[in-house]
Write an enzyme that holds these catalytic residues in place. Structure first.
Site, mmCIF file in Angstrom:
data_model
loop_
_atom_site.group_PDB
_atom_site.id
_atom_site.type_symbol
_atom_site.label_atom_id
_atom_site.label_comp_id
_atom_site.label_asym_id
_atom_site.label_seq_id
_atom_site.Cartn_x
_atom_site.Cartn_y
_atom_site.Cartn_z
ATOM 1 N N ASP A 73 7.132 -38.489 -5.492
ATOM 2 C CA ASP A 73 6.657 -39.107 -6.732
ATOM 3 C C ASP A 73 7.280 -40.489 -6.952
ATOM 4 O O ASP A 73 6.665 -41.343 -7.593
ATOM 5 C CB ASP A 73 6.956 -38.209 -7.938
ATOM 6 C CG ASP A 73 5.826 -37.207 -8.168
ATOM 7 O OD1 ASP A 73 4.649 -37.603 -8.002
ATOM 8 O OD2 ASP A 73 6.111 -36.043 -8.491
ATOM 9 N N CYS A 132 8.556 -45.744 13.178
ATOM 10 C CA CYS A 132 9.817 -45.030 13.385
ATOM 11 C C CYS A 132 9.746 -44.178 14.651
ATOM 12 O O CYS A 132 9.732 -44.739 15.730
ATOM 13 C CB CYS A 132 10.210 -44.229 12.149
ATOM 14 S SG CYS A 132 12.003 -43.994 12.092
ATOM 15 N N HIS A 151 10.420 -48.154 8.128
ATOM 16 C CA HIS A 151 9.220 -47.587 7.489
ATOM 17 C C HIS A 151 8.604 -48.618 6.536
ATOM 18 O O HIS A 151 8.958 -48.655 5.361
ATOM 19 C CB HIS A 151 9.596 -46.345 6.677
ATOM 20 C CG HIS A 151 10.005 -45.179 7.507
ATOM 21 N ND1 HIS A 151 9.118 -44.212 7.900
ATOM 22 C CD2 HIS A 151 11.210 -44.810 8.006
ATOM 23 C CE1 HIS A 151 9.760 -43.297 8.613
ATOM 24 N NE2 HIS A 151 11.031 -43.634 8.683
ATOM 25 N N LYS A 167 1.469 -34.807 -12.694
ATOM 26 C CA LYS A 167 2.439 -35.385 -13.646
ATOM 27 C C LYS A 167 2.938 -36.740 -13.183
ATOM 28 O O LYS A 167 3.111 -37.656 -13.979
ATOM 29 C CB LYS A 167 3.670 -34.470 -13.762
ATOM 30 C CG LYS A 167 3.556 -33.396 -14.789
ATOM 31 C CD LYS A 167 4.931 -32.840 -15.130
ATOM 32 C CE LYS A 167 5.710 -32.378 -13.942
ATOM 33 N NZ LYS A 167 5.489 -31.037 -13.481
ATOM 34 N N GLU A 208 5.765 -48.561 5.246
ATOM 35 C CA GLU A 208 4.870 -47.913 4.267
ATOM 36 C C GLU A 208 5.516 -47.732 2.894
ATOM 37 O O GLU A 208 4.819 -47.701 1.880
ATOM 38 C CB GLU A 208 4.369 -46.566 4.801
ATOM 39 C CG GLU A 208 5.399 -45.440 4.910
ATOM 40 C CD GLU A 208 6.184 -45.440 6.215
ATOM 41 O OE1 GLU A 208 6.243 -46.484 6.890
ATOM 42 O OE2 GLU A 208 6.763 -44.376 6.548
ATOM 43 N N GLN A 264 -2.930 -23.723 -25.020
ATOM 44 C CA GLN A 264 -2.257 -23.216 -26.225
ATOM 45 C C GLN A 264 -0.984 -22.448 -25.851
ATOM 46 O O GLN A 264 0.062 -22.611 -26.470
ATOM 47 C CB GLN A 264 -3.189 -22.284 -26.995
ATOM 48 C CG GLN A 264 -4.408 -22.978 -27.585
ATOM 49 C CD GLN A 264 -5.315 -21.970 -28.292
ATOM 50 O OE1 GLN A 264 -4.849 -21.113 -29.017
ATOM 51 N NE2 GLN A 264 -6.602 -22.079 -28.062
#
Ligand code: GLN
Length: 531
Positions: A70, A381, A507, A16, A509, A191
Site C-alpha cells: 500500500d 534485479c 528496482h 482501503k 518500478e 450497519q
C-alpha cells in the site's frame, strides 16, 4: 495538523489503500501537505519476510525499509516519498515495548496492552504529525473492524479521537453487496460493521460504501440514519476500470469538502487542482493502440506480487499514448512449452525480480530467445542477474555460469556476494536496501532515457555482478552503463547491439508515479511500441 484514520469493515480487499490515497490526493491537490501511513496488525516486524503469494509485493522505501505494498499506492498517487515511520506493524510495536521493559523503563509496573501497547501505538500514530512537515496525516489501519488483531489499533484510534477532538476524524470503508436473486442492495453488513466500531467506542464521521451498483438516495438515507453519519458524508465507491479514477469519483461526490468541513476547515478557502491527474486519465482513456508486454516471473498466480512493475508499465504506456496489455508468464512455462511458443508476438518482455533458484532456468531460456530475436527486454534485479548469466553461458561460452545464490558449486560465478557496501538487516542478513547513487555512462541507452548523468534508485538484493568478469563481458559487447560511484558495482547493463536490452540491479518500478512515469519504463515501452 489534522488526522484522518481510515478503517475498513465487512471484508478485506475493499481498497482501503486506494481510498486513503485518493483522500490524500484530493487534499494535496488543494495545496495541503499530506502524508499517509499504514498500521498493519501482523506480528512480522516488517514485510521483508512475508510471502509474495500471500501478501503481494514487498515495497521498499528510499531509506531502505521493507514495507507493505500500500505504501506504493501512497507514493504513486501523491508523488511523495514515504519512509520507515510510514509503515508500522504490531510486531514492531511489541518489539519496542518489550525492549523498553527489558531496559527497565517500566520498572515496578505490570506491562499491559492498555496502556503500554496502546501508548506505543499512539506515539507512532502521532509521530509524523509532530514533524511540522504536514497539514494532514492519513493513517490506514490494516485488517477489518472486529478482527482480534486490530483491536489495540482501534482502541488507540478511539483514544486519539477523544484527545484530538475536532482535529481528527474516522473514515470507514464498508461493502454494500447486491443480491441478484432479490435484485437488492443490502446495507445490513454495513450497519453491523458500524455497530462493531461503535462498540469499540468509535463513531465514524464519513462512510464510504464499496459497491458494484449505484446506491440510490433512499439506501443512502437509510445508512445515514442507522449509522449516525450525515447523509452528505455517506459516499459510494462504485467499481471503476482503473484505480486512478477513484479520486475523481470521490471528488464528484464532494468527499474532500465533507472531510474539510468535518475538520473545521472551509472548503471554499482552497481550490482543487487536478489538472495533471486528469491529463493522465484522459490519455489513459483515449489510448487506442495496444502494446503487448509479458512479465516472466515465478509469482504469476498473485498479480499483486508484481504490483509496482505493472503500475510502472501502465504509467509508461499511458505517457506513450498506448493501452497496456500485460500477460504474466510463469518462467517454468517457458521451459515446458518453449520460448518461441510462449514469447513470440510480444512487443516487449520484462524479466522479474525474485529470490532463490526456482524458476531461473526458465528466465535464462526466455532471455536467450529475446536477446537472439531482438525483442525489447527489461531485466529487473534478479532479472538483470539472469541477463548476465545467460550472456555468460551462451555468448562467452561458460556453460555452467551462474549466481552463487542459485548454484554454489559453479566455477563461473558471474553473480556473487561482493564485499562492498552492504547494510546489515535486522534479520542479520546483508543486503543492499534502499536508495543508492548511480553514475550513468555518457551516450548509453540508460543515460539517454534518464536525460542526466547522476541518478539514485532503490535496491533490495544480496548478490551483485562479479567484477572479475567485467572485461570479458565488455569485449563481447555488454556495456556497463550504470555504476555505483563509491564501489564501482554494476547497476545497469545493456546490449547496444540490440534495440532495447537492458537490466538494472536496482528496482526502478518503486519510483514511478502517475504524474512522473519512470524514464526507463517510458523508454522501454517506446521501444516496444516500435517493435
Ligand atoms: N535474489 C537476488 C539477490 O538477492 C535478487 C533479488 C531481487 O530480485 N530483488 O541478489
Amino acid at each position: 495538523m489534522k488526522y484522518i484514520f481510515v478503517t475498513g469493515g465487512v471484508t478485506s480487499s475493499l481498497g482501503k489503500g486506494i481510498i486513503a490515497s485518493s483522500i490524500g490526493k484530493l487534499l494535496q491537490s488543494r495545496g495541503y501537505r499530506v502524508t499517509i501511513q499504514k498500521f498493519d496488525p501482523y506480528i512480522n516486524i516488517d514485510s521483508g519476510t512475508l510471502n509474495p503469494y500471500e501478501h503481494g509485493e514487498c515495497y521498499v522505501t528510499v531509506d531502505g525499509h521493507e514495507t507493505d505494498l500500500d505504501l506504493g499506492h501512497y507514493e504513486r498517487f501523491l508523488g511523495i516519498e514515504t519512509h520507515k515511520p510510514n509503515c508500522v506493524t504490531t510486531g514492531r510495536i511489541y518489539q519496542n515495548v518489550i525492549k523498553k521493559e527489558r531496559r527497565g523503563d517500566y520498572l515496578g509496573k505490570t506491562v499491559q496492552i492498555i496502556p503500554h501497547i496502546t501508548d506505543e501505538i499512539k506515539k507512532r500514530m502521532l509521530f509524523l504529525g509532530e514533524s511540522g512537515e504536514y497539514d494532514f496525516l492519513i493513517t490506514e489501519i490494516g485488517g477489518v473492524a472486529g478482527d482480534i488483531e486490530s483491536l489495540p489499533f482501534l482502541e488507540s484510534v478511539r483514544q486519539l479521537k477523544w484527545e484530538l477532538g475536532a482535529d481528527c476524524i474516522n473514515v470507514h470503508l464498508t461493502y454494500v453487496p447486491f443480491l441478484a436473486a432479490a435484485k437488492e442492495l443490502k446495507t445490513k453488513p454495513t450497519q453491523h460493521s458500524v455497530k462493531k466500531l461503535q462498540e469499540l467506542g468509535i463513531q465514524p464521521d464519513v462512510l464510504i460504501l464499496r459497491t458494484e451498483h449505484d446506491i440510490p438516495e433512499d439506501v443512502r438515507a437509510k445508512v445515514s440514519l442507522f449509522c449516525n453519519v450525515q447523509k452528505e458524508a455517506v459516499i459510494q465507491s462504485r467499481d471503476v476500470p482503473s484505480i486512478y479514477q477513484v479520486p475523481v469519483r470521490m471528488k464528484a461526490q464532494g468527499l474532500d469538502s465533507v472531510i474539510l468541513r468535518k475538520l473545521g476547515l472551509n472548503p471554499d478557502d482552497t481550490q482543487c487542482d487536478l489538472t495533471a491527474w486528469n491529463r493522465f486519465l484522459s490519455m489513459m482513456e483515449n489510448a487506442v493502440q495496444t502494446v503487448n508486454i509479458a512479465i516472466v516471473g515465478k509469482y504469476v498466480e498473485l498479480q499483486d506480487a508484481y504490483k509496482s512493475i505493472s503500475e510502472a508499465l501502465l504509467h509508461a504506456s499511458v505517457y506513450n499514448g498506448l493501452r497496456l496489455k500485460l500477460t504474466y508468464i510463469h518462467s517454468d512455462t517457458v521451459l515446458e512449452c518453449g520460448a518461441e511458443n510462449t514469447l513470440c508476438g510480444f512487443d516487449g518482455v520484462v524479466v522479474a525480480p525474485g529470490f532463490g533458484q526456482r524458476g531461473t532456468e526458465g528466465k535464462f531460456a526466455a532471455l536467450k530467445y529475446t536477446r537472439e530475436h531482438n525483442i525489447p527486454t527489461f531485466g529487473i534485479c534478479l532479472g538483470m542477474q539472469c541477463m548476465a548469466i545467460e550472456f555468460a553461458r551462451n555468448v562467452l561460452g561458460f556453460a555452467d555460469a551462474n549466481s552463487t545464490e542459485l548454484d554454489s558449486a559453479t566455477t563461473h560465478n558471474v553473480i556473487d556476494i561482493m564485499e562492498a557496501q552492504k547494510t546489515v538487516t535486522e534479520k542479520g542478513g546483508t543486503m543492499r536496501l534502499g536508495a543508492y547513487r548511480c553514475t550513468l555512462k555518457q551516450g548509453s541507452l540508460a543515460a539517454s532515457a534518464y536525460g542526466k548523468a547522476e541518478i539514485s534508485e532503490r535496491h533490495r538484493h544480496r548478490y551483485e555482478f562479479n567484477d572479475t568478469y567485467k572485461a570479458e563481458f565488455e569485449n563481447a559487447g555488454m556495456v556497463f552503463s550504470g555504476l555505483n560511484p563509491e564501489s564501482g558495482l554494476a547497476e545497469i547493463i545493456e546490449l547496444p547491439a540490440n534495440k532495447w536490452y537492458l537490466g538494472t540491479q536496482f528496482h526502478p518500478e518503486y519510483s514511478s508515479t502517475v504524474e512522473n512515469p519512470h524514464p526507463l519504463f517510458k523508454s522501454f515501452i517506446a521501444a516496444a511500441m516500435k517493435n
